[in-house]
Design an enzyme around this catalytic site. Structure first.
Site, PDB file in Angstrom:
ATOM      1  N   SER A   1      -9.524   1.537   3.178  1.00 42.08           N
ATOM      2  CA  SER A   1      -8.888   2.418   1.779  1.00 42.08           C
ATOM      3  C   SER A   1      -7.788   1.579   1.225  1.00 42.08           C
ATOM      4  O   SER A   1      -7.236   1.955   0.097  1.00 42.08           O
ATOM      5  CB  SER A   1      -8.197   3.610   2.683  1.00 42.08           C
ATOM      6  OG  SER A   1      -7.027   2.918   3.564  1.00 42.08           O
TER       7      SER A   1
ATOM      8  N   SER B   1      -9.797  -0.723   6.822  1.00 38.27           N
ATOM      9  CA  SER B   1      -9.386  -0.575   5.378  1.00 38.27           C
ATOM     10  C   SER B   1      -8.640  -1.634   5.075  1.00 38.27           C
ATOM     11  O   SER B   1      -8.298  -1.602   3.825  1.00 38.27           O
ATOM     12  CB  SER B   1      -8.288   0.769   5.607  1.00 38.27           C
ATOM     13  OG  SER B   1      -8.874   2.106   5.707  1.00 38.27           O
TER      14      SER B   1
ATOM     15  N   LYS C   1       0.609  -1.256   0.108  1.00 42.79           N
ATOM     16  CA  LYS C   1      -0.077  -0.135  -0.061  1.00 42.79           C
ATOM     17  C   LYS C   1       0.946   1.243   0.185  1.00 42.79           C
ATOM     18  O   LYS C   1       2.003   1.190   0.844  1.00 42.79           O
ATOM     19  CB  LYS C   1      -0.781   0.070   1.273  1.00 42.79           C
ATOM     20  CG  LYS C   1      -2.109   1.021   1.232  1.00 42.79           C
ATOM     21  CD  LYS C   1      -2.901   0.976   2.714  1.00 42.79           C
ATOM     22  CE  LYS C   1      -3.808   2.020   2.672  1.00 42.79           C
ATOM     23  NZ  LYS C   1      -4.808   1.877   3.719  1.00 42.79           N
TER      24      LYS C   1
END
Length: 455
Positions: free
Chosen positions: A158, A182, A80
């Protein structure tokens, strides 16, 4: 990923490397070919193809010389884009940071993986500043959920790109972060396994923050064995130390609270069938009141959340400065709601958090919590793009069941279960009290066998 070799888990690929049935360079090349064939440029913000191939060739040389750095030397992984990686900007999914200078030092968890020879394929997309449960990003595009059929579905956020990269078989394992859901939300939406750790399980040095109190590192994979192995690597352990549990030892509670209300028909029916399956296989499951969750909901309603307070403080200059117009305005507006937040609110939320964490540990007493990861399945992207009010309502619903776990420090894993009505993925959230990560991982491994046998 595309191709026979790349369809496996990280564990199976590691076995192929050990037996000489493939090479790390071949696996890395298949990742990049898989990205091109999948055709979604929004999954990754940065690809590290040349450095990945170079690192893979070095891994192959080590293996040929009998000097591997660990069991997963040569295995591809995606990160990420909140995690500092040398020679790449940490964009945090924001146009403001598109050309940010590369960090001088890698994040601690990245160093741990590099020390065992894992290969970085690239940095994945996310909601701007990790502040959305749906995964939309107006700056770098929105990754399409691989489970989409007639219309493109939201990936969840996210950690959208990390979830999609695993669910689309581009990489066997990826790293995300989880502040309110997330990792678990996109895992549920996309049909992957997604583990959210206790906040202190891994060193978060070098990870761009959203909420310092609530941020936790998470792992996406296609099975629990890979999550368990990656958990050990992130902790700089050569071998996993998770002890297998017998199914008869697993006791789970379904809390009679808001987390099992207002479920879509698909989620409700799939959840009830999953419970029956667990019980038929010897897992002790019972329903009982759990007022702690309702206390948390009341605290949030009266005093706001730590996430918005800490995020707004961290981004205060951006929110009021000339770059404010460059932000995703949905993200900016959510952060600006902290304007009415007081010091008293913050202190009370922190003190109550400690009290309620202890209450959870006492109430569960080694048992687990069980409920749907998300109250609904993945919504269409277009509907979210076109209607801000609908986006806001859906975002709150997506995060409703998971955010309580961050506040209470609860580690948890979203396990994909069979959808009894449609084709959209459904996730079952299996959680424990703060610090009981090893218990969650061990029990999750047992549950995987049950649900895998069910198809």
């Amino acid at each position: 990923m595309i191709g026979n070799q790349s369809q496996g888990t990280a564990g199976s690929l590691a076995g192929m490397l050990e037996r000489g049935e493939t090479t790390s360079e071949a696996l890395a090349r298949q990742c990049f070919e898989g990205i091109r064939q999948f055709g979604d440029d929004a999954i990754f913000i940065t690809l590290t193809e040349q450095s990945a191939l170079s690192a893979a060739r070095l891994s192959d040389k080590r293996r040929a010389n009998g000097q591997t750095l660990g069991p997963w030397d040569g295995i591809p992984v995606a990160w990420k884009d909140l995690v500092d990686i040398p020679n790449t900007p940490t964009t945090a999914g924001s146009a403001i940071r598109r050309n940010a200078p590369a960090p001088e030092q890698a994040a601690t968890i990245y160093q741990a993986c590099e020390a065992q020879g894992l290969i970085c394929i690239g940095k994945t997309n996310l909601s701007e500043f990790a502040y959305s449960g749906l995964g939309l990003n107006p700056h770098f595009g929105t990754p399409v959920n691989p489970a989409s059929t007639d219309v493109p579905l939201a990936p969840g956020g996210s950690s959208s790109g990390s979830a999609v990269a695993v669910a689309a078989s581009i990489v066997p394992v990826s790293i995300g972060t989880d502040t309110a859901g997330s990792v678990r939300v996109p895992a549920a939406f996309c049909g992957a396994y997604g583990f959210k750790s206790s906040q202190t399980r891994y060193d978060k040095t070098g990870i761009f923050p959203l909420s310092s109190s609530l941020d936790s590192v998470g792992i996406f994979a296609r099975d629990m064995d890979d999550i368990i192995a990656m958990d050990a690597i992130l902790r700089s352990e050569v071998q996993a130390k998770i002890v297998a549990r017998d199914v008869s030892e697993i006791e789970a509670i379904i809390p009679d609270s808001f987390v099992i209300s207002g479920l879509s028909q698909e989620v409700s029916d799939s959840f009830e069938q999953a419970i029956k399956l667990l019980q038929n296989n010897g897992v002790s499951v019972r329903r009982q009141p759990f007022s702690i969750f309702d206390e948390v909901a009341e605290l949030f309603a009266k005093h706001g959340t730590l996430t918005v307070a800490e995020a707004a403080t961290f981004h205060a200059e951006t929110l009021k400065g000339p770059n404010a117009a460059l932000m995703d305005q949905r993200v900016r507006e959510r952060m600006l709601t902290a304007s009415s937040f007081t010091a008293q609110d913050y202190i009370l939320l922190q003190s109550e958090r400690l009290r309620l964490e202890r209450a959870v540990a006492e109430h569960l007493d080694g048992r687990f919590m069980l409920f749907p990861t998300v109250a609904t399945t993945a919504p269409p992207i277009q509907e979210l793009d076109e209607d801000d009010a609908h986006f806001a309502r859906t975002n709150l619903l997506a995060l409703r069941n998971t955010m309580v776990g961050n506040y209470l420090g609860m580690p948890g894993v979203s396990i994909p279960v069979k959808n009894q009505i449609g084709n959209a993925p459904v996730g079952l959230l299996f959680s424990a009290a703060n610090g009981y990560d090893a218990n969650v991982l061990s029990a999750g491994r047992m549950l995987q066998d049950i649900f895998s046998a069910d198809g």
